[in-house]
Design a protein around this motif. Structure first.
Motif, short mmCIF file in Angstrom:
data_model
loop_
_atom_site.label_atom_id
_atom_site.label_comp_id
_atom_site.label_asym_id
_atom_site.label_seq_id
_atom_site.Cartn_x
_atom_site.Cartn_y
_atom_site.Cartn_z
N ARG A 97 -33.24 60.46 -18.99
CA ARG A 97 -34.23 61.32 -19.65
C ARG A 97 -34.53 60.85 -21.07
O ARG A 97 -34.86 61.64 -21.93
N ILE A 98 -34.41 59.53 -21.26
CA ILE A 98 -34.64 59.03 -22.61
C ILE A 98 -35.93 58.22 -22.68
O ILE A 98 -36.06 57.30 -23.48
N GLY A 99 -36.87 58.56 -21.81
CA GLY A 99 -38.19 57.98 -21.94
C GLY A 99 -38.47 56.78 -21.05
O GLY A 99 -39.45 56.07 -21.28
N GLN A 100 -37.66 56.57 -20.04
CA GLN A 100 -37.98 55.47 -19.11
C GLN A 100 -39.18 55.87 -18.26
O GLN A 100 -39.49 57.04 -18.10
N PRO A 101 -39.86 54.87 -17.69
CA PRO A 101 -40.98 55.18 -16.81
C PRO A 101 -40.55 56.04 -15.62
O PRO A 101 -39.43 55.94 -15.15
N GLN A 102 -41.47 56.87 -15.17
CA GLN A 102 -41.23 57.67 -13.99
C GLN A 102 -41.88 57.01 -12.77
O GLN A 102 -42.95 56.41 -12.87
N GLN B 33 -46.64 56.36 -22.76
CA GLN B 33 -46.78 55.69 -21.48
C GLN B 33 -48.18 55.94 -20.91
O GLN B 33 -48.76 57.00 -21.13
N PHE B 92 -43.96 60.50 -25.23
CA PHE B 92 -42.58 60.93 -24.99
C PHE B 92 -41.85 61.12 -26.31
O PHE B 92 -41.88 60.26 -27.20
#
Lengths: 113, 111
Positions: A97-102, B33, B92
């Motif tokens: 939950r630290i901003g990686q792509p979903q 993003q 984000f």
């Protein structure tokens, strides 16, 4: 290929009849999300699981519930669907939950009769 | 609000032209993003730009970020009919631990 799979792609249910949508992932990601997207609108986050920890959004109706029995699977339960719940439901995963792509599945389009 | 707002709402161009979409946001961010969504499909992650980056490239995509103006842009060069889709930005912030999508830009590329 590692992916996020949603079943079914299309679901029709009757007003007030409970329905369950499913999502599975082969990415072994810790986080699984459920979004609701109505026509020409932004995907709206309903809730997410971080491992087994359930995190509900403040404005998600009580009619929506979720289960995550293991890392790979997550379910969205709508207890008493109303006409306003007709939408595309998107499942997504991320490693953390630290901003990686979903990573998204292709969604389930839910229709209410 | 953490939500990004895309502009324009809709964009129609010819194949071979460049397409530019803009995103504005209101909070501080850790990254921003961009995602693409083809009609009736899920979102596909395109590119992530960190708050300390000003520009990033990926193939025909170029993303810029101006944190002082709280804005980002996505440029698609030499567009193709297959680029027809909706494009969403998602700022984000670690404090929120989630992405909040705007309503997107609907891009139509005509042959």
């Amino acid at each position: 290929d590692a992916m996020v799979i949603q079943n079914p792609r299309y679901q029709v249910t009757q007003f007030g009849k409970p329905v369950t949508l499913s999502c599975s992932q082969t990415l072994n990601h810790n986080v699984m999300y459920w979004y609701q997207q109505k026509s020409s609108q932004a995907p709206k986050l309903l809730f997410h699981y971080y491992d087994k920890d359930f995190n509900n959004e403040a404005d998600t109706p009580d009619n929506f519930q979720s289960r995550r029995p293991n890392t790979s699977f997550c379910f969205l339960d709508i207890r008493s669907p109303g006409l306003g719940d007709a939408a595309m439901y998107l499942c997504a995963t991320s490693r953390d939950r630290i901003g990686q792509p979903q990573h998204f599945g292709d969604g389930t389009r839910l229709s209410i009769l | 609000s953490q939500q990004g707002e895309e502009d324009p709402q809709a964009l129609s161009i010819q194949e071979g032209e460049n397409a530019t979409m803009n995103c504005s946001y209101k909070t501080s961010i850790n990254n921003l993003q961009w995602y693409r969504q083809n009609s009736g499909r899920g979102l596909v992650h395109l590119i992530l730009i960190r708050s300390n980056e000003r520009e990033k490239h990926s193939g025909r995509l170029r993303v810029t970020l101006d944190t002082s103006k709280k804005s980002s842009s996505l440029l698609i060069t030499a567009s193709r009919a297959a680029d027809t889709a909706s494009y969403f930005c998602a700022p984000f912030n670690t404090g929120f631990q989630k992405l909040v999508f705007g309503t997107g830009t609907r891009l139509l590329v005509s042959p």
